[in-house]
Design a protein around this motif. Structure first.
Motif, PDB file in Angstrom:
ATOM      1  N   GLY A 144       0.799  -1.219   0.000  1.00  0.00           N
ATOM      2  CA  GLY A 144       0.000   0.000   0.000  1.00  0.00           C
ATOM      3  C   GLY A 144       0.832   1.269   0.000  1.00  0.00           C
ATOM      4  N   GLU A 145       2.151   1.151  -0.180  1.00  0.00           N
ATOM      5  CA  GLU A 145       3.027   2.323  -0.163  1.00  0.00           C
ATOM      6  C   GLU A 145       2.971   3.090  -1.486  1.00  0.00           C
ATOM      7  OE1 GLU A 145       7.005   1.490   0.991  1.00  0.00           O
ATOM      8  OE2 GLU A 145       6.464   0.772   2.992  1.00  0.00           O
ATOM      9  N   LEU A 146       3.171   4.394  -1.385  1.00  0.00           N
ATOM     10  CA  LEU A 146       3.156   5.240  -2.580  1.00  0.00           C
ATOM     11  C   LEU A 146       4.361   4.981  -3.478  1.00  0.00           C
ATOM     12  CD1 LEU A 146       2.014   8.712  -1.202  1.00  0.00           C
ATOM     13  CD2 LEU A 146       0.772   7.229  -2.777  1.00  0.00           C
ATOM     14  N   LYS A 147       5.489   4.639  -2.876  1.00  0.00           N
ATOM     15  CA  LYS A 147       6.717   4.493  -3.652  1.00  0.00           C
ATOM     16  C   LYS A 147       6.569   3.497  -4.800  1.00  0.00           C
ATOM     17  CE  LYS A 147      11.679   3.563  -3.179  1.00  0.00           C
ATOM     18  NZ  LYS A 147      12.780   3.342  -2.212  1.00  0.00           N
ATOM     19  N   PRO A 148       6.168   2.240  -4.553  1.00  0.00           N
ATOM     20  CA  PRO A 148       6.029   1.321  -5.689  1.00  0.00           C
ATOM     21  C   PRO A 148       4.911   1.706  -6.650  1.00  0.00           C
ATOM     22  CG  PRO A 148       5.247   0.291  -3.668  1.00  0.00           C
ATOM     23  CD  PRO A 148       5.947   1.545  -3.264  1.00  0.00           C
ATOM     24  N   LEU A 149       3.890   2.409  -6.161  1.00  0.00           N
ATOM     25  CA  LEU A 149       2.829   2.861  -7.058  1.00  0.00           C
ATOM     26  C   LEU A 149       3.370   3.903  -8.032  1.00  0.00           C
ATOM     27  CD1 LEU A 149      -0.133   2.851  -7.925  1.00  0.00           C
ATOM     28  CD2 LEU A 149      -0.575   4.580  -6.171  1.00  0.00           C
ATOM     29  N   LEU A 150       4.143   4.849  -7.521  1.00  0.00           N
ATOM     30  CA  LEU A 150       4.731   5.857  -8.400  1.00  0.00           C
ATOM     31  C   LEU A 150       5.754   5.225  -9.342  1.00  0.00           C
ATOM     32  CD1 LEU A 150       5.161   8.855  -5.936  1.00  0.00           C
ATOM     33  CD2 LEU A 150       3.608   8.713  -7.888  1.00  0.00           C
ATOM     34  N   TYR A 151       6.495   4.232  -8.859  1.00  0.00           N
ATOM     35  CA  TYR A 151       7.424   3.517  -9.728  1.00  0.00           C
ATOM     36  C   TYR A 151       6.669   2.829 -10.860  1.00  0.00           C
ATOM     37  CZ  TYR A 151      11.874   3.908  -7.210  1.00  0.00           C
ATOM     38  OH  TYR A 151      13.045   4.375  -6.673  1.00  0.00           O
ATOM     39  N   THR A 152       5.480   2.309 -10.561  1.00  0.00           N
ATOM     40  CA  THR A 152       4.666   1.648 -11.586  1.00  0.00           C
ATOM     41  C   THR A 152       4.321   2.615 -12.709  1.00  0.00           C
ATOM     42  OG1 THR A 152       3.686   0.139  -9.954  1.00  0.00           O
ATOM     43  CG2 THR A 152       2.500   0.435 -12.024  1.00  0.00           C
ATOM     44  N   PHE A 153       3.776   3.758 -12.351  1.00  0.00           N
ATOM     45  CA  PHE A 153       3.385   4.743 -13.357  1.00  0.00           C
ATOM     46  C   PHE A 153       4.610   5.307 -14.077  1.00  0.00           C
ATOM     47  CE2 PHE A 153      -0.588   4.918 -10.850  1.00  0.00           C
ATOM     48  CZ  PHE A 153      -1.498   4.796 -11.891  1.00  0.00           C
ATOM     49  N   ARG A 154       5.678   5.539 -13.342  1.00  0.00           N
ATOM     50  CA  ARG A 154       6.893   6.079 -13.958  1.00  0.00           C
ATOM     51  C   ARG A 154       7.433   5.113 -15.016  1.00  0.00           C
ATOM     52  NH1 ARG A 154      12.007   5.170 -15.558  1.00  0.00           N
ATOM     53  NH2 ARG A 154      12.065   3.634 -13.897  1.00  0.00           N
ATOM     54  N   ALA A 155       7.484   3.833 -14.704  1.00  0.00           N
ATOM     55  CA  ALA A 155       8.009   2.851 -15.649  1.00  0.00           C
ATOM     56  C   ALA A 155       7.164   2.789 -16.914  1.00  0.00           C
ATOM     57  CB  ALA A 155       8.080   1.476 -14.989  1.00  0.00           C
ATOM     58  N   LEU A 156       5.856   2.766 -16.756  1.00  0.00           N
ATOM     59  CA  LEU A 156       4.977   2.689 -17.918  1.00  0.00           C
ATOM     60  C   LEU A 156       5.106   3.920 -18.798  1.00  0.00           C
ATOM     61  CD1 LEU A 156       1.823   1.166 -16.198  1.00  0.00           C
ATOM     62  CD2 LEU A 156       3.221   0.063 -17.956  1.00  0.00           C
ATOM     63  N   ALA A 214      -4.755   0.460 -18.375  1.00  0.00           N
ATOM     64  CA  ALA A 214      -4.887   1.257 -19.600  1.00  0.00           C
ATOM     65  C   ALA A 214      -3.514   1.671 -20.122  1.00  0.00           C
ATOM     66  CB  ALA A 214      -5.740   2.492 -19.326  1.00  0.00           C
ATOM     67  N   LEU A 215      -2.600   2.040 -19.231  1.00  0.00           N
ATOM     68  CA  LEU A 215      -1.266   2.435 -19.675  1.00  0.00           C
ATOM     69  C   LEU A 215      -0.475   1.243 -20.215  1.00  0.00           C
ATOM     70  CD1 LEU A 215      -0.226   5.065 -16.979  1.00  0.00           C
ATOM     71  CD2 LEU A 215      -0.752   5.470 -19.394  1.00  0.00           C
ATOM     72  N   HIS A 216      -0.736   0.054 -19.663  1.00  0.00           N
ATOM     73  CA  HIS A 216      -0.120  -1.145 -20.240  1.00  0.00           C
ATOM     74  C   HIS A 216      -0.557  -1.306 -21.695  1.00  0.00           C
ATOM     75  CE1 HIS A 216       2.268  -3.410 -17.322  1.00  0.00           C
ATOM     76  NE2 HIS A 216       1.436  -3.010 -16.373  1.00  0.00           N
ATOM     77  N   SER A 217      -1.823  -1.055 -21.960  1.00  0.00           N
ATOM     78  CA  SER A 217      -2.325  -1.161 -23.330  1.00  0.00           C
ATOM     79  C   SER A 217      -1.696  -0.106 -24.230  1.00  0.00           C
ATOM     80  CB  SER A 217      -3.854  -1.015 -23.344  1.00  0.00           C
ATOM     81  OG  SER A 217      -4.473  -2.077 -22.630  1.00  0.00           O
ATOM     82  N   VAL A 218      -1.520   1.101 -23.694  1.00  0.00           N
ATOM     83  CA  VAL A 218      -0.870   2.165 -24.462  1.00  0.00           C
ATOM     84  C   VAL A 218       0.571   1.782 -24.785  1.00  0.00           C
ATOM     85  CG1 VAL A 218      -0.124   4.577 -24.425  1.00  0.00           C
ATOM     86  CG2 VAL A 218      -2.362   3.949 -23.503  1.00  0.00           C
ATOM     87  N   LEU A 219       1.269   1.188 -23.805  1.00  0.00           N
ATOM     88  CA  LEU A 219       2.642   0.752 -24.039  1.00  0.00           C
ATOM     89  C   LEU A 219       2.696  -0.345 -25.099  1.00  0.00           C
ATOM     90  CD1 LEU A 219       5.651   0.712 -23.426  1.00  0.00           C
ATOM     91  CD2 LEU A 219       5.173  -0.745 -21.443  1.00  0.00           C
ATOM     92  N   ASP A 220       1.758  -1.282 -25.046  1.00  0.00           N
ATOM     93  CA  ASP A 220       1.708  -2.347 -26.058  1.00  0.00           C
ATOM     94  C   ASP A 220       1.565  -1.754 -27.459  1.00  0.00           C
ATOM     95  OD1 ASP A 220       1.847  -4.172 -24.008  1.00  0.00           O
ATOM     96  OD2 ASP A 220      -0.298  -4.654 -24.020  1.00  0.00           O
ATOM     97  N   LEU A 221       0.667  -0.794 -27.598  1.00  0.00           N
ATOM     98  CA  LEU A 221       0.443  -0.173 -28.899  1.00  0.00           C
ATOM     99  C   LEU A 221       1.659   0.635 -29.337  1.00  0.00           C
ATOM    100  CD1 LEU A 221      -1.509   0.349 -31.226  1.00  0.00           C
ATOM    101  CD2 LEU A 221      -2.429   2.298 -29.928  1.00  0.00           C
TER     102      LEU A 221
END
Length: 249
Positions: A144-156, A214-221
Motif C-alpha cells: 500500500g506504499e506510494l513508492k512502488p505505485l509511483l514507480y509503476t506509473f513512472r516505468a509505464l 490502460a497504460l499497459h495497453s498504451v505501451l503495447d500499442l
C-alpha cells in the motif's frame, strides 16, 4: 534531501579504481524524492588489465551502502566491460543511469558512451518497462506504499515515451507534461515527498488499477508502432570503445 546541499565529490575520490562516470539514480532521478530518501549513486569503474588477466575473478560489480553525514548512500558501479554488456541488453535501467542529468562525475568516456546510447535502444526495451511496472504494482498491492505505485506509473510512462520518441526520459513530473496520465499523480508525488515509505491511504482512487491497465495497453500499442529497431546497431562501436579505453588505462 536536496542534492545541491550535499557534496558528492569525496565519494568519487574514495573509489579504489578510476570512475568513468557517476550519476544519481532512484527517486531523485524519477522526480519524487522524499525528505528521507537515500542517495542512489550509479556508475562505471575501470579495472586495470592485471586484474582481468590474473587467476582471480575480477570484481566487475561493486556495491556499497553507508551513512554519510546522516544520509544513507547506496553506490553501485560496474566495470566498463560489464556495463557495455548491459547496454546491449534491453535494460532501460542502465541507460537511465548513463543518461541521468544528475551528474556527479564525468569523463570523455562518459560522453562517448552517451553518444552511443541511441544505437542500443530497441523496441525490446518495452519488455523491461512492462516487467518493471508489473513487479512494482505487485509490491504496491502488498504494501500500500506510494513508492512502488509511483514507480509503476513512472516505468509505464517512460516506456511509452521511449517507444514513441526514441528518447529515455525517467522524470515522472516531466513525463506528465508530455503524455496523458491520471490526474491524481501530482498529488501522489507531493505526498511521497513527505515520507519515503508513506502509504496512499485516502489518496489513491479506486480507478488506479484501471489506469495502470490502460497504460499497459498504451505501451503495447506504442511498441507495435515504434520506429526503434529490434536489435542494437552500436555493438561494434561499443566493443571498439571498450578495447581502446582498456588498453589506454
Amino acid at each position: 534531501m536536496d542534492l545541491e546541499q550535499f557534496d558528492l565529490a569525496p565519494v568519487v575520490a574514495e573509489q579504489p579504481d578510476p570512475l568513468l562516470f557517476a550519476t544519481v539514480s532512484g527517486a531523485h532521478l524519477y522526480g519524487f524524492p522524499s525528505r528521507d530518501s537515500d542517495v542512489d549513486l550509479r556508475g562505471v569503474h575501470l579495472l586495470p588489465v592485471a586484474e582481468l588477466i590474473g587467476l582471480d575473478d575480477p570484481e566487475q560489480t561493486r556495491t556499497r551502502m553507508w551513512d554519510r553525514d546522516g544520509v544513507e548512500m547506496d553506490l553501485v558501479t560496474h566495470d566498463l566491460l560489464k556495463f557495455a554488456g548491459l547496454m546491449l541488453r534491453p535494460n532501460g535501467y542502465v541507460l537511465e543511469q548513463l543518461l541521468s542529468p544528475l551528474v556527479v562525475h564525468t569523463t570523455e568516456v562518459h560522453a562517448e558512451l552517451t553518444a552511443l546510447a541511441p544505437g542500443v535502444l530497441t523496441a525490446r526495451h518495452a519488455h523491461h518497462y512492462r516487467g518493471f511496472a508489473k513487479t512494482q504494482w505487485g509490491l504496491y498491492e502488498k504494501t500500500g506504499e506510494l513508492k512502488p505505485l509511483l514507480y509503476t506509473f513512472r516505468a509505464l510512462l517512460t516506456g511509452i515515451h521511449l517507444m514513441r520518441t526514441g528518447r529515455v526520459l525517467a522524470s515522472l513530473p516531466q513525463l506528465l507534461d508530455e503524455i496523458p496520465a491520471p490526474s491524481f499523480l501530482p498529488d501522489l508525488i507531493a505526498a511521497k515527498a513527505e515520507a519515503e515509505h508513506g502509504t496512499g491511504a485516502g489518496l489513491v482512487p479506486d480507478s488506479a488499477a484501471g489506469e495502470v491497465a490502460a497504460l499497459h495497453s498504451v505501451l503495447d500499442l506504442a511498441q507495435q508502432d515504434t520506429g526503434l529497431p529490434e536489435t542494437p546497431s552500436a555493438r561494434a562501436a561499443l566493443g571498439d570503445l571498450v578495447v581502446r579505453v582498456r588498453l589506454a588505462g
